[in-house]
Design a protein around this motif. Sequence first.
Motif: not given
Length: 117
Positions: A20-22, A24-28
């Motif tokens: 999920e995009q959430k 992806i944002d957290e890992i980035q």
Amino acid sequence: MRFIFLVKATEDSEAAVMPEQKFIDEIQAYAAQLVQAGVAVSGIEVLRPSSQGFRVAYEDGNFSMIEGPFVESKELIAAYWQIEVASKDEAIAWAKRVPFANGLVEVRQTYGNPDFS
């Protein structure tokens, strides 16, 4: 001291299911923290499923190729990154901050040039 963080594959990662995009944002954001702290040696690299890879086996100077996919996903790596820190304790502290709700990250120290002298 350099440590590599090996993210173990899951059924989803082997099926090329994107998170999920959430997440992806957290890992980035986590990767950005590694860079800002000056400990990132390599960025977080996500690997394609083993069905798109191959293995090379060597025996008695000969080699053979084995096409993916590979059966045991728990033995496969889905992603990795490398950090350089002052101690194992600091590597543990960074490992605790990985934004996973579930999963497995194997952390291993790498050898450096002084180890081979």
